[in-house]
Design an enzyme around this catalytic site. Sequence first.
Site, short mmCIF file in Angstrom:
data_model
loop_
_atom_site.label_atom_id
_atom_site.label_comp_id
_atom_site.label_asym_id
_atom_site.label_seq_id
_atom_site.Cartn_x
_atom_site.Cartn_y
_atom_site.Cartn_z
N THR A 180 0.86 -1.20 0.00
CA THR A 180 0.00 0.00 0.00
C THR A 180 0.89 1.24 0.00
O THR A 180 0.67 2.19 -0.76
CB THR A 180 -0.93 -0.01 1.23
OG1 THR A 180 -1.78 -1.15 1.14
CG2 THR A 180 -1.77 1.25 1.31
N ASN A 231 -5.97 -9.49 -7.81
CA ASN A 231 -5.99 -10.17 -6.51
C ASN A 231 -7.30 -10.90 -6.23
O ASN A 231 -7.36 -11.73 -5.34
CB ASN A 231 -5.72 -9.17 -5.38
CG ASN A 231 -6.60 -7.95 -5.45
OD1 ASN A 231 -6.59 -7.22 -6.43
ND2 ASN A 231 -7.38 -7.72 -4.40
N GLN A 282 0.42 -9.82 -6.36
CA GLN A 282 -0.06 -11.21 -6.46
C GLN A 282 0.72 -11.99 -7.51
O GLN A 282 0.41 -13.16 -7.77
CB GLN A 282 -1.56 -11.23 -6.80
CG GLN A 282 -2.44 -10.55 -5.77
CD GLN A 282 -2.49 -11.28 -4.43
OE1 GLN A 282 -2.08 -12.45 -4.30
NE2 GLN A 282 -2.97 -10.61 -3.39
N SER A 303 4.98 -7.08 -1.92
CA SER A 303 4.71 -7.11 -0.48
C SER A 303 5.12 -8.46 0.11
O SER A 303 4.70 -9.51 -0.40
CB SER A 303 3.21 -6.90 -0.27
OG SER A 303 2.88 -6.98 1.09
N GLY A 304 5.91 -8.42 1.18
CA GLY A 304 6.46 -9.66 1.75
C GLY A 304 5.45 -10.63 2.32
O GLY A 304 5.60 -11.85 2.19
N HIS A 305 4.38 -10.11 2.94
CA HIS A 305 3.48 -11.04 3.64
C HIS A 305 2.62 -11.87 2.70
O HIS A 305 1.90 -12.76 3.13
CB HIS A 305 2.64 -10.31 4.70
CG HIS A 305 1.55 -9.43 4.18
ND1 HIS A 305 0.23 -9.79 4.26
CD2 HIS A 305 1.56 -8.21 3.61
CE1 HIS A 305 -0.52 -8.81 3.75
NE2 HIS A 305 0.27 -7.85 3.36
N THR A 320 13.55 4.57 9.98
CA THR A 320 14.50 3.51 10.34
C THR A 320 14.11 2.20 9.66
O THR A 320 12.94 1.80 9.68
CB THR A 320 14.52 3.33 11.87
OG1 THR A 320 14.92 4.57 12.44
CG2 THR A 320 15.50 2.23 12.29
N CYS A 376 -22.74 -7.15 -5.04
CA CYS A 376 -23.88 -6.30 -4.66
C CYS A 376 -24.28 -6.50 -3.21
O CYS A 376 -25.46 -6.47 -2.89
CB CYS A 376 -25.08 -6.54 -5.57
SG CYS A 376 -24.89 -7.78 -6.80
#
Length: 377
Positions: free
Chosen positions: A70, A147, A177, A197-199, A235, A321
């Site tokens: 994100t 995704n 993805q 994204s790592g996760h 950091t 919907c």
Amino acid sequence: MIYLDNASTTRVYDELKQIADKYYFDTYFNPSSPFNLAQNLHNDLNEAKETLAKLLNCKREEIFFTSCATESNNAIIYGAVNNNKGNIITTTSEHASVYNCFVDLKNKGQQVDFCPIDPKTGEVDYDEFIKLLNDKTKFVSIMLVNNETGAVNNIKRLVQLTREIAPKAKFHTDAVQAFTKIPIDVKDLDVDFLSFSGHKFHSPKGCGGMYIKSSCHIPPIIHGGGQEKGQRSGTENIPGIMCMAKAAEITNSNMEKNHQLYVELADYLIKEFTNNTNCIINRFNNYVPSILNIAFKGIRGEVLVHSLEAKGVYVSTGSACSSSLPKSRAVVDLKLPREYSDGVIRISFGSFNTLEEIKEASKIIIEEVNALYKAQN
Ligand code: PLP
């Protein structure tokens, strides 16, 4: 528990415990500290970058760490979109972390075009995309793998079209993805920016990354101590970064094996669901087998998800919907018949899933679908 929501997040590899232990409890220093113990961590960070750069076929200097995809998507979009004249293009099916940036930019006065998806292919409507491009177009962001549906866009072709018709435009792809599931070569795709994204590939949450082509300098959105060559201050999350590089290496080296496993698991479910329920399998010509999107007739996806949860099977919904949940744009784009569009679920596989689990899950899903169908019709 049978966990089938791996497109949301994944179980962390056991192999990463040692790495996490080392960087949380032994060498827990801040790489910005002046002493050698801390400075030595720069070598580790560079090694992690080298690993990821090799997997994407880019230079180490073109990889930047973030807290998640994100953040990567926001950093790239807000960094790359300038105030010059010209439109910016994305698709209606993007993840919210791209789509909502474009909505925000539109509200701020940018000329934004949302390219439709072809419901027959699940991919970007290439003809419509061509119509949106012009010599003033500044920026394009289109995901590599969707995704929710698993459909794979032909990014190479989209970039080629962009270079021909809109030579000033920069091109970003959200590869969350796709990374470690299909081979990615940023040089071959010719993209300017890419996020991951790592996760999503068995690393802990809280760490992501972005590829920024060396010739495509963009200003940072986070200012501070100048870490990551000033591109992303803050950091460094060293334990997360070291785990992410290792997880990417492991998952990438298992790509072929995982692919075969996911094909086997998906094929089993498709056969069982087709024979025993009334459903539409939303699968297209170009797809990743890790994501299986199914629309069951006459039931509500979110009700099914919770009844499966009660039986220990964990999947996601993706309703077009629903009154209680926000509409899924990706499912709306599929233009399913009304009696199916409420009953969409997403099953997504990861390296830990087995055929035994899937056989068990399949039985439970079919029982629950048919029970709900009877109760609701
Ligand atoms: N892009 C896509 C295609 C995704 O599937 C996701 C997460 O589901 C994201 C971006 C956001 O990733 P993160 O959770 O790392 O912010």
